[in-house]
Design an enzyme around this catalytic site. Structure first.
Site, PDB file in Angstrom:
ATOM      1  N   ARG A  28      -1.217  -1.112  -6.030  1.00  0.00           N
ATOM      2  CA  ARG A  28      -1.306  -2.491  -5.379  1.00  0.00           C
ATOM      3  C   ARG A  28      -2.115  -3.749  -6.392  1.00  0.00           C
ATOM      4  NH1 ARG A  28      -0.942  -4.858  -0.156  1.00  0.00           N
ATOM      5  NH2 ARG A  28      -2.913  -6.270   0.295  1.00  0.00           N
ATOM      6  N   HIS A  33      -4.051   3.048  -4.557  1.00  0.00           N
ATOM      7  CA  HIS A  33      -4.120   1.721  -4.382  1.00  0.00           C
ATOM      8  C   HIS A  33      -4.258   0.850  -6.158  1.00  0.00           C
ATOM      9  CE1 HIS A  33      -4.824  -0.795  -0.979  1.00  0.00           C
ATOM     10  NE2 HIS A  33      -6.084  -1.670  -1.654  1.00  0.00           N
ATOM     11  N   LYS A  84      -2.373  -2.818   7.445  1.00  0.00           N
ATOM     12  CA  LYS A  84      -3.670  -2.579   7.696  1.00  0.00           C
ATOM     13  C   LYS A  84      -4.031  -3.787   8.370  1.00  0.00           C
ATOM     14  CE  LYS A  84      -8.060  -1.863   5.142  1.00  0.00           C
ATOM     15  NZ  LYS A  84      -8.614  -1.935   3.806  1.00  0.00           N
ATOM     16  N   HIS A  92      -3.484 -10.870   2.932  1.00  0.00           N
ATOM     17  CA  HIS A  92      -5.046 -10.780   3.017  1.00  0.00           C
ATOM     18  C   HIS A  92      -5.404 -11.675   4.089  1.00  0.00           C
ATOM     19  CE1 HIS A  92      -5.927  -9.346  -1.095  1.00  0.00           C
ATOM     20  NE2 HIS A  92      -5.633  -8.546  -0.516  1.00  0.00           N
ATOM     21  N   TYR A 115      -8.487 -11.782  -7.805  1.00  0.00           N
ATOM     22  CA  TYR A 115      -7.481 -11.657  -8.903  1.00  0.00           C
ATOM     23  C   TYR A 115      -7.307 -13.054  -9.544  1.00  0.00           C
ATOM     24  CZ  TYR A 115      -6.183  -7.601  -6.140  1.00  0.00           C
ATOM     25  OH  TYR A 115      -6.021  -6.275  -5.517  1.00  0.00           O
ATOM     26  N   ARG A 162       1.016  -1.211  -0.027  1.00  0.00           N
ATOM     27  CA  ARG A 162       0.096   0.143  -0.046  1.00  0.00           C
ATOM     28  C   ARG A 162       1.045   1.119  -0.018  1.00  0.00           C
ATOM     29  NH1 ARG A 162      -2.186  -3.670   3.489  1.00  0.00           N
ATOM     30  NH2 ARG A 162      -4.319  -4.750   2.992  1.00  0.00           N
TER      31      ARG A 162
END
Length: 227
Positions: free
Chosen positions: A175, A172, A120, A198, A207, A97
């Site tokens: 990313r 973003h 995050k 994640h 993805y 990020r």
């Protein structure tokens, strides 16, 4: 009223919050009551336990094509803010990020590897980088490696590339670009989950369709193939 203090989250002052924000707040409240119950400070059933997250439509994720990446690097390289290019390259090389890359410290950099902290998901993650990128961003310091130039970057993205981005996906896009090209180049979806850190594999699965052979077994495994 006199002496009364009211705290209002800035996100709620901009109008109706997004579904993602509502679900995030719901998760926070649930976690708070779970912790209180664990500490013995809350008796009985936990409030909101039966409340389910709001359903949200899958968001469009913009990413840059190869030609756009080359143009972006060209535009950023010609900017007087030289650290901007290093931040962009780091994001495109690791899926970081913007804030994770821009706030990187020398203490987080080891030979050919970078460790992102204060993420995050609250989890540290280490990602290998090339020798050339390492040499480009290395400084003999344990402090901050870069000056941050987020606003000029967004200007270049919008006005020099002419990229139409969904709301809230300015930086973003780097990313998303990393993840999309990672899969298009034959990368492993589970490895991508670890690189992006994640918490839920379903986030990474967004993805999966970029993989060259995604769902290709539909051709060979359908019931009429061998008739």
């Amino acid at each position: 009223m006199s002496g009364e203090f009211i705290f209002v989250d800035a996100r709620w002052q901009k109008g109706a919050p997004s579904i993602a924000t509502l679900n995030s707040e719901l998760a926070r409240f649930k976690a708070m009551f779970s912790k209180l119950k664990e500490l013995g400070e809350w008796k009985g059933q936990k409030p909101l336990e039966e409340v389910k997250p709001f359903e949200d439509h899958e968001r469009t994720m913009a990413f840059l094509q190869k030609e756009q990446i080359s143009l972006l690097l060209e535009q950023v390289e010609g900017h007087q803010r030289t650290d901007m290019l290093k931040i962009v390259k780091l994001c495109l090389s690791t899926g970081a990020r913007w804030n994770e890359a821009a706030q990187l410290k020398g203490s987080q950099l080891s030979k050919f590897k970078v460790t992102f902290t204060n993420t995050k998901t609250k989890k540290n993650r280490s990602v290998p980088i090339s020798e050339s990128l390492y040499n480009e961003i290395y400084k003999p310091t344990s402090g901050k490696l870069f000056e941050e130039y987020y606003t000029p970057f967004c200007y270049i993205l919008k006005n020099k590339l002419g990229v139409e981005l969904p709301s809230g996906q300015a930086s973003h896009v780097l990313r998303h670009t990393f993840a999309s090209h990672f899969m298009m180049n034959g990368g492993n979806i589970l490895l991508l989950r670890d690189i992006l850190c994640h918490a839920d594999i379903s986030m990474t699965m967004r993805y999966a369709h970029f993989a060259p052979d995604h769902l290709s077994e539909a051709i060979t495994h359908n019931p009429i193939t061998n008739l």
